[in-house]
Write an enzyme that holds these catalytic residues in place. Structure first.
Site, PDB file in Angstrom:
ATOM      1  N   THR A  13      -2.315   5.074   2.460  1.00  0.00           N
ATOM      2  CA  THR A  13      -1.313   6.002   1.642  1.00  0.00           C
ATOM      3  C   THR A  13      -0.963   5.441   0.141  1.00  0.00           C
ATOM      4  O   THR A  13      -1.404   4.405   0.240  1.00  0.00           O
ATOM      5  CB  THR A  13       0.286   6.023   2.208  1.00  0.00           C
ATOM      6  N   GLY A  14      -0.915   6.254  -0.632  1.00  0.00           N
ATOM      7  CA  GLY A  14      -1.005   5.872  -2.118  1.00  0.00           C
ATOM      8  C   GLY A  14      -2.420   5.508  -2.560  1.00  0.00           C
ATOM      9  O   GLY A  14      -2.435   4.717  -3.405  1.00  0.00           O
ATOM     10  N   GLY A  15      -3.167   6.105  -2.183  1.00  0.00           N
ATOM     11  CA  GLY A  15      -4.636   5.562  -2.518  1.00  0.00           C
ATOM     12  C   GLY A  15      -5.151   6.127  -3.902  1.00  0.00           C
ATOM     13  O   GLY A  15      -6.355   5.740  -4.054  1.00  0.00           O
ATOM     14  N   SER A  17      -3.845   5.228  -6.613  1.00  0.00           N
ATOM     15  CA  SER A  17      -3.593   4.475  -7.754  1.00  0.00           C
ATOM     16  C   SER A  17      -3.426   2.867  -7.284  1.00  0.00           C
ATOM     17  O   SER A  17      -3.082   2.761  -5.903  1.00  0.00           O
ATOM     18  CB  SER A  17      -2.519   4.494  -8.525  1.00  0.00           C
ATOM     19  N   GLY A  20      -3.465   0.752  -3.558  1.00  0.00           N
ATOM     20  CA  GLY A  20      -3.834   1.663  -2.587  1.00  0.00           C
ATOM     21  C   GLY A  20      -5.492   2.230  -2.825  1.00  0.00           C
ATOM     22  O   GLY A  20      -6.422   2.203  -2.039  1.00  0.00           O
ATOM     23  N   TYR A 151      15.124  -1.725  -3.080  1.00  0.00           N
ATOM     24  CA  TYR A 151      13.721  -1.912  -2.840  1.00  0.00           C
ATOM     25  C   TYR A 151      13.475  -3.202  -2.009  1.00  0.00           C
ATOM     26  O   TYR A 151      12.854  -3.212  -0.816  1.00  0.00           O
ATOM     27  CB  TYR A 151      12.994  -2.245  -4.069  1.00  0.00           C
TER      28      TYR A 151
HETATM   29  N1  LIG Z   1       2.208  -4.083  -7.995  1.00  0.00           N
HETATM   30  C1  LIG Z   1       3.204  -5.158  -7.536  1.00  0.00           C
HETATM   31  O1  LIG Z   1       3.325  -6.042  -8.445  1.00  0.00           O
HETATM   32  C2  LIG Z   1       3.670  -4.934  -6.136  1.00  0.00           C
HETATM   33  C3  LIG Z   1       4.382  -5.976  -5.596  1.00  0.00           C
HETATM   34  C4  LIG Z   1       4.706  -5.955  -4.385  1.00  0.00           C
HETATM   35  C5  LIG Z   1       4.744  -4.962  -3.602  1.00  0.00           C
HETATM   36  N2  LIG Z   1       3.929  -3.747  -3.867  1.00  0.00           N
HETATM   37  C6  LIG Z   1       3.888  -2.538  -3.002  1.00  0.00           C
HETATM   38  O2  LIG Z   1       2.458  -2.305  -3.439  1.00  0.00           O
HETATM   39  C7  LIG Z   1       2.522  -0.731  -2.733  1.00  0.00           C
HETATM   40  C8  LIG Z   1       1.480  -0.119  -3.902  1.00  0.00           C
HETATM   41  O3  LIG Z   1       2.256   0.014  -5.090  1.00  0.00           O
HETATM   42  P1  LIG Z   1       1.397  -0.256  -6.602  1.00  0.00           P
HETATM   43  O4  LIG Z   1       1.804  -1.613  -7.152  1.00  0.00           O
HETATM   44  O5  LIG Z   1      -0.050  -0.141  -6.322  1.00  0.00           O
HETATM   45  O6  LIG Z   1       2.008   0.885  -7.368  1.00  0.00           O
HETATM   46  P2  LIG Z   1       1.360   2.395  -7.696  1.00  0.00           P
HETATM   47  O7  LIG Z   1       0.206   2.282  -8.242  1.00  0.00           O
HETATM   48  O8  LIG Z   1       2.737   2.974  -8.382  1.00  0.00           O
HETATM   49  O9  LIG Z   1       1.482   2.960  -6.284  1.00  0.00           O
HETATM   50  C9  LIG Z   1       2.142   3.655  -5.510  1.00  0.00           C
HETATM   51  C10 LIG Z   1       1.503   4.684  -4.940  1.00  0.00           C
HETATM   52  O10 LIG Z   1       2.546   5.342  -3.872  1.00  0.00           O
HETATM   53  C11 LIG Z   1       2.345   6.843  -4.044  1.00  0.00           C
HETATM   54  N3  LIG Z   1       3.452   7.476  -3.708  1.00  0.00           N
HETATM   55  C12 LIG Z   1       4.773   7.181  -4.117  1.00  0.00           C
HETATM   56  N4  LIG Z   1       5.730   8.035  -3.708  1.00  0.00           N
HETATM   57  C13 LIG Z   1       5.143   8.678  -2.678  1.00  0.00           C
HETATM   58  C14 LIG Z   1       5.566   9.789  -1.967  1.00  0.00           C
HETATM   59  N5  LIG Z   1       6.726  10.223  -1.786  1.00  0.00           N
HETATM   60  N6  LIG Z   1       4.499  10.257  -1.073  1.00  0.00           N
HETATM   61  C15 LIG Z   1       3.105   9.840  -1.233  1.00  0.00           C
HETATM   62  N7  LIG Z   1       3.026   8.767  -1.900  1.00  0.00           N
HETATM   63  C16 LIG Z   1       3.779   8.345  -2.670  1.00  0.00           C
HETATM   64  C17 LIG Z   1       1.918   6.936  -5.332  1.00  0.00           C
HETATM   65  O11 LIG Z   1       1.199   8.417  -5.521  1.00  0.00           O
HETATM   66  P3  LIG Z   1       1.600   9.822  -6.113  1.00  0.00           P
HETATM   67  O12 LIG Z   1       2.510   9.262  -7.179  1.00  0.00           O
HETATM   68  O13 LIG Z   1       0.445  10.252  -6.489  1.00  0.00           O
HETATM   69  O14 LIG Z   1       2.446  10.263  -4.914  1.00  0.00           O
HETATM   70  C18 LIG Z   1       1.184   5.734  -5.661  1.00  0.00           C
HETATM   71  O15 LIG Z   1      -0.247   5.905  -5.418  1.00  0.00           O
HETATM   72  C19 LIG Z   1       4.007  -0.236  -2.816  1.00  0.00           C
HETATM   73  O16 LIG Z   1       4.436  -0.220  -1.488  1.00  0.00           O
HETATM   74  C20 LIG Z   1       4.591  -1.621  -3.723  1.00  0.00           C
HETATM   75  O17 LIG Z   1       6.106  -1.517  -3.345  1.00  0.00           O
HETATM   76  C21 LIG Z   1       3.517  -3.795  -5.306  1.00  0.00           C
END
Ligand SMILES: NC(=O)c1ccc[n+]([C@@H]2O[C@H](COP(=O)([O-])OP(=O)(O)OC[C@H]3O[C@@H](n4cnc5c(N)ncnc54)[C@H](OP(=O)(O)O)[C@@H]3O)[C@@H](O)[C@H]2O)c1
Length: 250
Positions: A13-15, A17, A20, A151
């Protein structure tokens, strides 16, 4: 190159960006057939273009009909699922005084309800073979920061559920593990729609200062762990929660 996931079907999921995309590309390079989902077709297409093994479904995890569409896509195209990575997430960054119940609803709808609904929907497809679930949480549950309370609550729920699921599914042969990333360089830091600017800046500076290795991580750092946990090398690992955080959790 060793192909650790040959003949496996994975859903990430979220692939489109960030983490993902890195996980989807890593799995596909290792021989898996990977399905990704998200709400924005353009970003999903960009990921899918990188490898013929990646296909996508435009889906919003907060919509039950979209979840059914994803489960049906996998059933119709592959017949089964080996690996589920619940990665999509949303993170409002602001103090509680500025938080609204709409922020609470959105965070819990994406980060908790979406994970639960999708996992229930695809579980019947995970009936045999090598199977496991990787849930993406966050360092925030162990190393709390101000401005992240919705969160942190949502990710804590996922960690608790993951342990229950690991026990529940152990006899069925499905492993369930969690990765808790520290600060990783993705768009999540910039696009949280309801961020308060002060909190955003403060937290980004704090993230680097709070990481003993002295820099924030790359999506590839998480993808490497996600590959390990999904592969047969991790066959005796379930109910675990791995910090990939440059030492922040210490
Ligand atoms: N980056 C960090 O520092 C960090 C640290 C700890 C944990 N995380 C976790 O890692 C995971 C990935 O985050 P990321 O850092 O890669 O950020 P990101 O690039 O913002 O990725 C979030 C992804 O979730 C998807 N998404 C959001 N809402 C959605 C919905 N309602 N339905 C389907 N898809 C949805 C978005 O795609 P669309 O917008 O196209 O829907 C996007 O691809 C998240 O769970 C985040 O909490 C990140």
């Amino acid at each position: 190159m060793t192909e650790e996931l040959t003949n496996q079907v994975a859903l990430v999921t979220g692939g489109g960006s960030g983490l993902g995309r890195a996980i989807a590309e890593k799995y596909a390079k290792n021989g898996a057939k990977v399905v990704i989902l998200g709400r924005h077709e353009n970003t999903l297409q960009e990921t899918a273009k990188t490898n013929d093994n990646i296909s996508y479904v435009v889906a919003d995890l907060t919509k039950d009909e979209d979840i059914t569409k994803v489960a049906n896509y996998i059933k119709d195209n592959f017949g089964h699922l080996n690996i589920l990575v619940n990665n999509a997430g949303w993170c409002p960054i602001k103090p509680l005084a500025e938080m609204t119940i709409a922020d609470y609803d959105r965070a819990f709808n994406v980060d908790v309800r979406g994970v639960v609904a999708l996992t229930i929907a695809v579980l019947p497809l995970m009936s045999d073979g090598h199977r496991n679930i990787v849930n993406i949480s966050s360092i925030i549950t162990r190393h709390p920061g101000s401005n992240f309370s919705m969160y942190a609550g949502a990710k804590a729920a996922i960690e608790a559920m993951s342990k229950s699921w690991a026990l529940e599914f152990a006899k069925k042969g499905i492993r369930v593990n969690v990765i808790s990333p520290g600060a990783i360089d993705t768009q999540i830091w910039y696009k949280t729609d309801t961020v308060s600017k002060d909190a955003e800046e403060q937290n980004r500076i704090g993230a680097v200062a709070g990481t003993p290795l002295g820099h924030i991580g790359k999506p590839e750092d998480i993808a490497n762990m996600a590959l390990y946990l999904a592969s047969e090398k991790a066959n005796f690992i379930t109910g675990a929660n791995y910090l990939v955080d440059g030492g922040m959790g210490v």
